[in-house]
Design an enzyme around this catalytic site. Sequence first.
Site, PDB file in Angstrom:
ATOM      1  N   HIS A 218     -13.234  14.863  24.840  1.00 52.89           N
ATOM      2  CA  HIS A 218     -12.325  14.257  23.862  1.00 52.89           C
ATOM      3  C   HIS A 218     -11.925  12.842  24.295  1.00 52.89           C
ATOM      4  CE1 HIS A 218      -9.016  14.513  20.821  1.00 52.89           C
ATOM      5  NE2 HIS A 218      -8.426  13.671  21.667  1.00 52.89           N
ATOM      6  N   GLU A 219     -11.511  12.704  25.542  1.00 54.01           N
ATOM      7  CA  GLU A 219     -11.051  11.400  26.034  1.00 54.01           C
ATOM      8  C   GLU A 219     -12.200  10.423  26.239  1.00 54.01           C
ATOM      9  OE1 GLU A 219      -7.993  10.562  26.005  1.00 54.01           O
ATOM     10  OE2 GLU A 219      -7.327  12.580  25.482  1.00 54.01           O
TER      11      GLU A 219
ATOM     12  N   HIS B 192     -12.590   8.705  22.984  1.00 56.36           N
ATOM     13  CA  HIS B 192     -11.601   7.633  22.801  1.00 56.36           C
ATOM     14  C   HIS B 192     -11.975   6.399  23.621  1.00 56.36           C
ATOM     15  CE1 HIS B 192      -8.831   9.777  20.319  1.00 56.36           C
ATOM     16  NE2 HIS B 192      -8.480  10.664  21.231  1.00 56.36           N
TER      17      HIS B 192
END
Length: 516
Positions: free
Chosen positions: A168-169, A172
């Site tokens: 997920h990160e 980003h």
Amino acid sequence: MIPVSLVVVVVGGWTAVYLTDLVLKSSVYFKHSYEDWLENNGLSISPFHIRWQTAVFNRAFYSWGRRKARMLYQWFNFGMVFGVIAMFSSFFLLGKTLIQTLGQMMADSSYSSSSSSSSHSSSSSSSSSSSSSLYNEQVLQVVVPGINLPVNQLTYFFAAVLISGVVHEIGHGIAAIREQVRFNGFGIFLFIIYPGAFVDLFTTHLQLISPVQQLRIFCAGIWHNFILALLGILALILLPVILLPFYYTGVGVLITEVAEDSPAIGPRGLFVGDLVTHLQDCPVTNVQDWNECLDTITYEPQIGYCISASTLQQLSFPVRAYKRLDGSTECCNNHSLTDVCFSYRNNFNKRLHTCLPARKAVEATQVCRTNKDCKKSSSSSFCIIPSLETHTRLIKVKHPPQIDMLYVGHPLHLHYTVSITSFIPRFKFLSIDLPVVVETFVKYLISLSGALAIVNAVPCFALDGQWILNSFLDATLTSVIGDNDVKDLIGFFILLGGSILLAANVALGLWMVTAR
């Protein structure tokens, strides 16, 4: 109940960490060196929270973010579209989940009241099972370790949570670099027992870029979680092909574990390494067949067995039948481990009961429902049906070359106390547990990565959905609504609604898990 030992270990461990941190920071001799050590290593400690941040991976992130810029542009555009759709879809999903939970609560309440007013056990059971299936069909469920998450599967759970968070990160971080936002570092944290990850972006750069660029960054995390879940599903489907050189499938299910308290334990029971091919007359070729066969056996009437009139006369002896509390008939000694009470209809269609040695009565016989099913093979045969308690079944489990196991009990006990796999090793040195470990982990990864994508998309305070909503409103309503205060007010009420909806789902979900 959450295991007390787990609570003691968690609370005791965090207390020790926090007290050590407090003592070292208060020490005249170690204060400066300890704080320097924490700063140099990117560590910060607070009650029930440890955080580690590093710039070691910055070069890798910049390399990923600047490689194949055109492809990444299209990739994150797809992610932006997915994120916006997911944000609005999350309202429908949370609303549906809330309605299902409320329906489950009402079903449980009616079941409790019907039980207290001495309703028939069959109707109560069907009400309970239907409400349980309703709860199990929910897309989102609250997970509490030690209650609806087995303690022996915590490793799978937390590993999947950490990997989902890291992916997920990474999404980003790469998207931010692609949009020319300064990337300060990557980190991992531990909150109580839940691990996670984060990226540190330069906030000023983030605020200066356009709303569409912001959307690409904010949607990248849930987009990557969605892709990870899809890859997990693909891996799960292709697992038999991937493991084909070492394991084969389609011939039965292999027993990998039998719980110590399982009714299937015994000299003629199931053992690790046994290959089960049939449950009654239901063929078993994989785990799905096993579950479907047990469901069929659970919800359909007890099946019978054909026995010749001569064998019936030879094995039976005079008995005295009596009614159990649930209305079923018993005609054997309650303490007998080998005899079972059977019912059948004679040639005059009169229902009779007889106590027979179970193995001799059902071994090497065809299954039946009525006497007509037995007339096909022999004119002088009867269909004898075990006369058991309402939810108890006699199940003949075939696991060649061993003698058939005769199981008497609730089918769910067999389901929960016997672990199986569809994968059979081709060579003796191969572990029977490896496919189970891989399969279980992939399933957790699919569930948790998908859940992270859904929950983070909710327009709720402090989640990605908040920033996705704000950027979406900036991109769409700025030219329509000139007044920023009105736009902010619309965003606030949407966020408030999403937060209330999510909080209601979590609160009721926790109540359902802990109070049942």
